[in-house]
Scaffold this motif. Sequence first.
Motif, PDB file in Angstrom:
ATOM      1  N   ASP A   6       0.844  -1.186   0.000  1.00 37.09           N
ATOM      2  CA  ASP A   6       0.000   0.000   0.000  1.00 37.09           C
ATOM      3  C   ASP A   6       0.888   1.247   0.000  1.00 37.09           C
ATOM      4  N   ASP A   8       1.546   3.453   2.111  1.00 36.41           N
ATOM      5  CA  ASP A   8       1.392   3.714   3.538  1.00 36.41           C
ATOM      6  C   ASP A   8       2.654   4.248   4.214  1.00 36.41           C
ATOM      7  N   TRP A  53       1.906  14.391  -2.503  1.00 41.74           N
ATOM      8  CA  TRP A  53       1.187  13.133  -2.271  1.00 41.74           C
ATOM      9  C   TRP A  53       1.387  12.617  -0.854  1.00 41.74           C
ATOM     10  N   LEU A  57      -1.860  11.743   1.357  1.00 36.69           N
ATOM     11  CA  LEU A  57      -2.055  10.352   1.783  1.00 36.69           C
ATOM     12  C   LEU A  57      -1.608  10.079   3.210  1.00 36.69           C
ATOM     13  N   GLU A 103      -5.757   0.367   1.087  1.00 36.60           N
ATOM     14  CA  GLU A 103      -6.618   1.495   1.448  1.00 36.60           C
ATOM     15  C   GLU A 103      -6.083   2.830   0.932  1.00 36.60           C
ATOM     16  N   ASN A 104      -4.802   3.118   1.168  1.00 33.50           N
ATOM     17  CA  ASN A 104      -4.242   4.388   0.707  1.00 33.50           C
ATOM     18  C   ASN A 104      -4.116   4.425  -0.813  1.00 33.50           C
ATOM     19  N   THR A 105      -3.909   3.274  -1.419  1.00 38.21           N
ATOM     20  CA  THR A 105      -3.865   3.208  -2.877  1.00 38.21           C
ATOM     21  C   THR A 105      -5.211   3.608  -3.454  1.00 38.21           C
ATOM     22  N   GLU A 106      -6.281   3.110  -2.867  1.00 37.94           N
ATOM     23  CA  GLU A 106      -7.620   3.470  -3.336  1.00 37.94           C
ATOM     24  C   GLU A 106      -7.932   4.938  -3.024  1.00 37.94           C
ATOM     25  N   LYS A 107      -7.429   5.419  -1.897  1.00 43.58           N
ATOM     26  CA  LYS A 107      -7.587   6.833  -1.565  1.00 43.58           C
ATOM     27  C   LYS A 107      -6.878   7.693  -2.613  1.00 43.58           C
ATOM     28  N   ARG A 109      -6.290   6.944  -5.695  1.00 41.31           N
ATOM     29  CA  ARG A 109      -7.075   6.839  -6.926  1.00 41.31           C
ATOM     30  C   ARG A 109      -8.261   7.821  -6.903  1.00 41.31           C
ATOM     31  N   ARG A 110      -8.959   7.873  -5.765  1.00 41.35           N
ATOM     32  CA  ARG A 110     -10.107   8.780  -5.634  1.00 41.35           C
ATOM     33  C   ARG A 110      -9.669  10.245  -5.680  1.00 41.35           C
ATOM     34  N   ILE A 111      -8.602  10.553  -4.962  1.00 43.61           N
ATOM     35  CA  ILE A 111      -8.097  11.926  -4.931  1.00 43.61           C
ATOM     36  C   ILE A 111      -7.658  12.357  -6.325  1.00 43.61           C
TER      37      ILE A 111
END
Length: 128
Positions: A6, A8, A53, A57, A103-107, A109-111
């Motif tokens: 991740d 992280d 980033w 993140l 989780e942070n990878t998906e965050k 992506r959304r950001i």
Amino acid sequence: MQHRPDLDSRARVEQFVDAFYGHVLNDTRLAPLFLDVAAIDLQVHLPHIKDYWSKLLLGERAYQRHTMNIHRHLHGKQRLTGADFAQWLALFNATLDQHFSGENTEKARRIAATIAANMRDRLAEMPE
């Protein structure tokens, strides 16, 4: 399936940014924007992007610049299009898919999707 870490830690965010910019700077659409129009100095630019980033993140506070103003200036030199932002986002997501998950990878992506849409829309409002 191989485990992918991740985003992280600062080290992983830096790894991501380096991999992502490797893709961007080899892309026929985006490389000229970064290298010719913006004329970025990678030694200066990449640490800023890593700070940016890491702020988004990980909650780090080193990044204090105003990204919209930077992109407005670039847009004034050469108009940035929806296709430019779509390509940036596609490379961003492809880099995540290749190297990271969690989780942070998906965050991230959304950001990134929100950033691309907001910049695209706000820059499109600028007069020509």
